[in-house]
Scaffold this active site. Structure first.
Site: not given
Ligand code: ASP
Length: 332
Positions: A13, A56, A87-88
């Protein structure tokens, strides 16, 4: 003298923007923006290397290995490395690098919860924080770190705890290592456990299965039929599984599959406590390995690294048992 920091971009993101009607998607402006970000130029001499530009959820263990190999080479020419990531799966990639990297130079992951089109975007602040931490001599030798929301966490401990908030990255068991204040980077402590598995290869043939009430053995059977070398089971509580799953776990063990029990709880260790059929003590006696406090997704990566290094179930079994007995000791 200014520190020389390399920012390696992988996507996420932090490198995305809203693009109607498609939603938030990757764009190719991020690398140029980093190279011309005035605040960064004030704190360090920055180079940027684009490794990938992917969400990710597209990250794989093999790509993590390639990223680690790049970091190993590049770290010889820089004071520190910052990796931007979605972030995932950030906590997984950060942990894989933490396990296998030999460099003791600072390697810092950062990310953003808000894309470049959103109000109050967190990416620029996180990148500046990460570069400051990468440039701090006190960051050396602490393993791979994650800097988000002005906090510093160890890769082994940190998890994404919230799907939307900017303070999502937390170390629920051990707490943070330090903070990024306006005037200085402050460390309160070093990581308690620091595991190292130096390997140039990994073996992705490891599955993760999460227990839910009433579950039977169909997922275990399917993994065994696919020829996995190991299965990580995210069991209940202290490491207990449904009675209806036990027969397939026992057949998997009989076929030589390594079974490692972790807990689906957010914190805490698995322990061979309950002796009923499917309880942790029963499973340990049957030949399962108790995985300590490491959670399922990270245990899966650790087994991939161990099978890459040794490719020998018995050796890996002994490694994991001796590691549990020396919990808390630094391993290198
Ligand atoms: N889906 C995004 C990713 O992991 C989420 C993020 O980066 O915050 O790539």
């Amino acid at each position: 003298m200014k520190k020389h920091i390399l920012i390696i971009t992988t996507g996420g993101t932090i490198a995305m923007k809203q693009n109607s009607p498609f939603g938030v998607v990757p764009n190719d402006e991020f690398v140029r923006q980093l190279k011309t970000f005035p605040m960064l130029a004030k704190i360090a001499t920055i180079d940027v290397h684009e490794f990938a530009n992917i969400p990710s959820p597209f990250m794989t263990p093999m790509r993590m290995l390639e990223l680690a190999q790049l970091v190993e080479v590049k770290s010889q020419s820089y004071d520190g490395i910052v990796i931007t990531h979605g972030t995932d799966t950030l906590e997984e990639t950060a942990y894989m690098l933490d396990l296998i990297l030999r460099t003791t130079k600072p390697v810092i992951f950062t990310a953003a919860m808000r894309s470049g089109s959103e109000l109050g975007l967190d990416g620029p602040r996180n990148i500046v924080g990460a570069v400051r931490v990468a440039g701090s001599t006190r960051s050396s030798g602490k393993g791979v770190l994650v800097v988000m929301n002005d906090e510093i966490d160890a890769a082994r401990d940190v998890v994404k705890t919230d799907s939307g908030k900017t303070d999502t990255f937390v170390s629920p068991s051990c707490g943070l290592l330090g903070i990024v204040d306006p005037d200085r980077v402050i460390y309160y402590r070093s990581p308690y456990i620091h595991e190292k598995i130096f390997t140039d290869t990994i073996d992705e043939n490891v599955d993760l299965i999460k227990c839910v009430s009433g579950m039977d053995g169909r997922f275990v059977e399917s993994s065994v039929a696919r020829g996995v070398k190991a299965i990580v089971i995210e069991a209940f509580g202290r490491g207990n599984i449904p009675l209806t799953m036990v027969p397939s776990v026992e057949s998997a063990l009989a076929e030589g599959v390594l079974i490692v029990i972790t807990s689906r709880t957010h914190t805490g260790r698995v322990v061979a406590e309950y002796g009923y059929k499917g309880g942790g003590a029963y499973l340990k006696k049957a030949g399962c390995i108790m995985g300590g406090d490491l959670k399922g997704p990270k245990m899966r990566l650790k087994l991939m690294a161990l099978f890459g290094k040794f490719d020998d179930v018995e050796r890996i079994r002994e490694y994991l048992i001796s590691e549990q007995n020396s919990l808390g000791k630094v391993r290198t």
